[in-house]
Design a protein around this motif. Structure first.
Motif, PDB file in Angstrom:
ATOM      1  N   ALA A 112      13.483  44.661 -46.116  1.00 45.40           N
ATOM      2  CA  ALA A 112      14.706  44.164 -45.249  1.00 45.40           C
ATOM      3  C   ALA A 112      15.558  43.141 -45.531  1.00 45.40           C
ATOM      4  N   SER A 113      15.187  42.569 -46.661  1.00 48.22           N
ATOM      5  CA  SER A 113      15.932  41.252 -47.080  1.00 48.22           C
ATOM      6  C   SER A 113      15.727  40.330 -46.192  1.00 48.22           C
ATOM      7  N   ALA A 114      14.680  40.106 -45.382  1.00 43.43           N
ATOM      8  CA  ALA A 114      14.765  39.050 -44.281  1.00 43.43           C
ATOM      9  C   ALA A 114      13.441  37.979 -44.450  1.00 43.43           C
ATOM     10  N   VAL A 115      13.224  37.939 -45.623  1.00 45.28           N
ATOM     11  CA  VAL A 115      11.850  37.206 -45.960  1.00 45.28           C
ATOM     12  C   VAL A 115      12.165  35.842 -45.170  1.00 45.28           C
ATOM     13  N   THR A 116      13.515  35.343 -45.851  1.00 41.61           N
ATOM     14  CA  THR A 116      13.687  33.797 -45.380  1.00 41.61           C
ATOM     15  C   THR A 116      13.889  33.732 -43.726  1.00 41.61           C
ATOM     16  N   GLN A 117      14.173  34.742 -43.179  1.00 42.18           N
ATOM     17  CA  GLN A 117      14.325  34.625 -41.609  1.00 42.18           C
ATOM     18  C   GLN A 117      12.962  34.514 -40.791  1.00 42.18           C
ATOM     19  N   VAL A 118      11.887  34.963 -41.473  1.00 43.76           N
ATOM     20  CA  VAL A 118      10.817  34.779 -40.968  1.00 43.76           C
ATOM     21  C   VAL A 118      10.196  33.491 -41.009  1.00 43.76           C
ATOM     22  N   ALA A 119      10.522  32.783 -40.033  1.00 45.10           N
ATOM     23  CA  ALA A 119      10.289  31.140 -40.147  1.00 45.10           C
ATOM     24  C   ALA A 119       8.903  30.609 -40.169  1.00 45.10           C
ATOM     25  N   LYS A 120       8.258  31.411 -39.208  1.00 44.44           N
ATOM     26  CA  LYS A 120       6.673  30.649 -39.046  1.00 44.44           C
ATOM     27  C   LYS A 120       5.938  32.015 -38.405  1.00 44.44           C
ATOM     28  N   VAL A 121       4.553  32.117 -38.652  1.00 48.07           N
ATOM     29  CA  VAL A 121       3.730  32.986 -38.337  1.00 48.07           C
ATOM     30  C   VAL A 121       2.499  32.176 -37.779  1.00 48.07           C
ATOM     31  N   PHE A 122       1.834  32.196 -36.758  1.00 47.79           N
ATOM     32  CA  PHE A 122       0.961  31.390 -36.006  1.00 47.79           C
ATOM     33  C   PHE A 122      -0.040  32.524 -35.278  1.00 47.79           C
ATOM     34  N   ASP A 123      -1.277  32.250 -35.622  1.00 43.50           N
ATOM     35  CA  ASP A 123      -2.421  32.664 -34.704  1.00 43.50           C
ATOM     36  C   ASP A 123      -2.582  31.795 -33.418  1.00 43.50           C
ATOM     37  N   GLN A 124      -2.216  32.328 -32.115  1.00 41.69           N
ATOM     38  CA  GLN A 124      -2.275  31.166 -31.269  1.00 41.69           C
ATOM     39  C   GLN A 124      -3.607  31.133 -30.375  1.00 41.69           C
ATOM     40  N   TYR A 125      -4.662  32.219 -30.595  1.00 40.80           N
ATOM     41  CA  TYR A 125      -5.848  32.000 -29.984  1.00 40.80           C
ATOM     42  C   TYR A 125      -5.878  31.878 -28.442  1.00 40.80           C
ATOM     43  N   LEU A 126      -4.835  32.636 -27.943  1.00 35.46           N
ATOM     44  CA  LEU A 126      -4.558  32.448 -26.462  1.00 35.46           C
ATOM     45  C   LEU A 126      -4.934  33.648 -25.606  1.00 35.46           C
ATOM     46  N   ASN A 127      -5.911  34.536 -25.894  1.00 36.06           N
ATOM     47  CA  ASN A 127      -6.320  35.909 -25.458  1.00 36.06           C
ATOM     48  C   ASN A 127      -7.130  35.561 -24.082  1.00 36.06           C
ATOM     49  N   PHE A 128      -6.287  35.166 -23.144  1.00 32.27           N
ATOM     50  CA  PHE A 128      -7.064  34.794 -21.725  1.00 32.27           C
ATOM     51  C   PHE A 128      -5.754  34.315 -20.816  1.00 32.27           C
ATOM     52  N   ILE A 129      -6.107  34.499 -19.582  1.00 28.44           N
ATOM     53  CA  ILE A 129      -5.029  33.989 -18.618  1.00 28.44           C
ATOM     54  C   ILE A 129      -5.455  32.805 -17.831  1.00 28.44           C
ATOM     55  N   THR A 130      -4.649  31.973 -17.888  1.00 24.99           N
ATOM     56  CA  THR A 130      -5.007  30.709 -17.186  1.00 24.99           C
ATOM     57  C   THR A 130      -4.245  30.769 -15.750  1.00 24.99           C
ATOM     58  N   LEU A 131      -5.277  30.918 -14.671  1.00 23.63           N
ATOM     59  CA  LEU A 131      -4.570  30.911 -13.323  1.00 23.63           C
ATOM     60  C   LEU A 131      -4.829  29.643 -12.603  1.00 23.63           C
ATOM     61  N   GLU A 132      -5.566  28.694 -13.205  1.00 22.08           N
ATOM     62  CA  GLU A 132      -5.784  27.368 -12.493  1.00 22.08           C
ATOM     63  C   GLU A 132      -6.058  26.315 -13.714  1.00 22.08           C
TER      64      GLU A 132
END
Length: 539
Positions: A112-132
């Protein structure tokens, strides 16, 4: 993440960069308990949209993605790149993305000629829900895959169990946390990135089967009570508004009850102060706040009267004074979440009253160490819960003949016997019985209390209820933690496989308050109340 993975500048007066937030259902569940719409807007989020919704192109605005790295999500993300929906793309994956899927995104961006548009790629390791701050749950979406029922099905295969354990992935989560220098379990607040502390946290893994009684209890603390009685989900409570006492015309459809939702978060000071309190204290505080509200309302009426008599030049000054005095009233109005006055002026809902009576009954018969008769007040579910608690907690079980009589009585009361059949089988398999809980000095005292509860009626709500405040008792999970911590000052993480509840969480928090310098986090594979748990307890 919402600041393009750059730490926000403190005390910055400049406007944030405006952007859109794209999430899937998993990302929505993670963000929802943490940030309100207003807070998102303050961070520059002008739109927040589901990944698989129909979205129009906004070519001059950056987009932050927060999604699981599933094949379906990656395909849609690649489609967005091809359609040139946004100015730039900041890709944040809730859990680590595989190399093959990362290559799929790279190929789509190249095509798609969009390589420069992909600014950042992160693995966030946030596969949980914080209720408190000190409580988390693994998932809300697809929670049936890691539910108590899924793990304890009699016909479960080894392959299915391995799949469930792979979903929880505790070992993998710990290793991922070590790689994530921003938020590691093994670094203290005073240590820099990559520096490790030798004061390792204590990890306590608990199987739900060690204590099946606690999730069934009629609880007494405010947050747990709201979760048990009301529609409370991801820190949001949904209430049905009263439609009044008007009679509908004959043959007319009954009016639909309006539903209204309230976020019970750190912004709500009353909730923060009282969520862990016994409900009698909460009821008393509500009464005090209502009286304060009425006094302030009278003051506003007086101010309005004064304003009408003021000269035109002094009106602005009076308006400013009036505005300041009404600020407190608007704050007080938040108190009407679960206890808006009904037609009789009673600030406590009938649901709460029914729950109190059920809990008083539970205490009475538990202390008496004998099963409650099915003729007691309450719903069929209340009766089944009470009998199951008795059966689980009893050292001396009833004979088969007596049990058959109880089963018949429960059936006549409208109870489904599936949960009892399961508990009976579980009890036989475990070949052990936990000691019955003790809440007071004598059974006779408790039964006398029960009699007063049933005789005093509504007067009990605001007066006699104070007599039911009980001495703090450590629940089984708390007792396990107490034995393991001993004299150690290490922080502890308690994780319950098979599901947890607010009763257990609050008990741990109350316990740790008396242990200076100690800290505990409570987590579970899923969060359920008694009604949700009892549906899973079946053969």
């Amino acid at each position: 993440m919402l600041n393009f993975n750059v730490p926000p500048v403190k005390n910055s007066t400049g406007e944030p960069v405006w952007k859109v937030l794209i999430y899937d259902r998993f990302g929505q569940d993670i963000i929802s308990p943490l940030l309100s719409v207003k807070e998102l807007r303050d961070m520059g989020i002008t739109l927040h949209l589901l990944l698989h919704s129909d979205r129009d192109p906004i070519p001059d605005v950056p987009a932050i993605y927060f999604v699981m790295p599933t094949e379906e999500n990656v395909d849609r993300l690649c489609q967005d790149l091809r359609n040139q929906l946004y100015e730039s793309y900041f890709l944040n994956f809730i859990s680590a993305i595989s190399r093959s899927k990362l290559e799929d995104i790279a190929n789509a961006a190249l095509g798609a000629s969009a390589v420069t548009q992909v600014a950042k790629v992160f693995d966030q390791y946030l596969n949980f829900i914080t209720l408190e701050d000190d409580m988390f749950v693994l998932c809300n979406q697809n929670k049936e895959l890691v539910s108590y029922r899924a793990i304890n099905r009699p016909d479960i295969t080894d392959t299915e169990m391995e799949t469930i354990m792979d979903t929880i992935k505790l070992d993998k989560k710990l290793r991922e946390n070590l790689r994530d220098a921003r938020n590691s379990l093994f670094t203290g607040d005073t240590l820099g990135a990559g520096q490790f502390s030798f004061q390792r946290p204590l990890l306590v893994l608990v199987d739900r089967n060690i204590d099946l009684a606690t999730p069934l209890h009629h609880t007494w603390t405010y947050q747990a009570l709201v979760h048990d009685v009301l529609d409370f989900h991801l820190n949001r409570v949904v209430l049905e508004e009263c439609s009044g006492m008007e009679n509908s015309p004959a043959g007319a459809r009954p009016k639909k009850k309006n539903k209204k939702s309230y976020d019970l978060t750190a912004v709500d000071k009353f909730w923060q102060k009282h969520k862990g309190s016994p409900f009698p204290e909460v009821a008393e505080s509500v009464q005090q706040e209502l009286e304060s509200y009425r006094a302030q309302e009278d003051e506003v009426k007086r101010l309005k009267s004064i304003m009408q008599k003021l000269h035109l030049l002094d009106v602005r000054r009076a308006l400013l004074f009036y505005r300041d005095r009404t600020k407190d009233i608007r704050k007080t109005q938040r108190l009407f979440v679960a206890y808006a006055p009904d037609k009789l002026g009673n600030p406590i809902s009938s649901q709460m009253l029914s729950h109190w009576i059920a809990q008083a009954i539970e205490l009475a018969y538990e202390l008496a160490k004998r099963p409650p008769p099915p003729s007691i007040p309450g719903t069929a579910e209340d009766k089944m819960r009470l009998f199951l608690i008795y059966y689980i907690s009893s050292v001396q079980l009833p004979s088969e003949a007596d049990l058959e009589q109880y089963k018949k009585a429960l059936t006549d009361a409208g109870c489904n016997l599936n949960p009892l059949n399961y508990i009976k089988q579980w009890k036989a398999f475990a070949k052990m019985a936990s000691a019955p809980a003790t809440y007071g000095n004598s059974a006779a005292k408790s039964l006398g209390l029960f009699s007063r509860v049933m005789n005093t009626g509504s007067q009990f709500v605001m007066e006699g209820v104070k007599n039911l405040v009980l001495k703090q008792q450590n629940l089984p999970v708390t007792r396990i933690l107490d034995n393991l911590m001993e004299m150690k000052s290490n922080p502890a993480i308690v994780f319950v496989v098979g599901g947890g509840n607010y009763i257990e969480y609050q008990n741990l928090i109350d316990y740790i308050k008396g242990k200076q310098g100690k800290h505990v986090l409570y987590g579970c594979s899923e969060l359920f109340n008694a009604a949700q748990f009892i549906k899973q307890v079946k053969i």
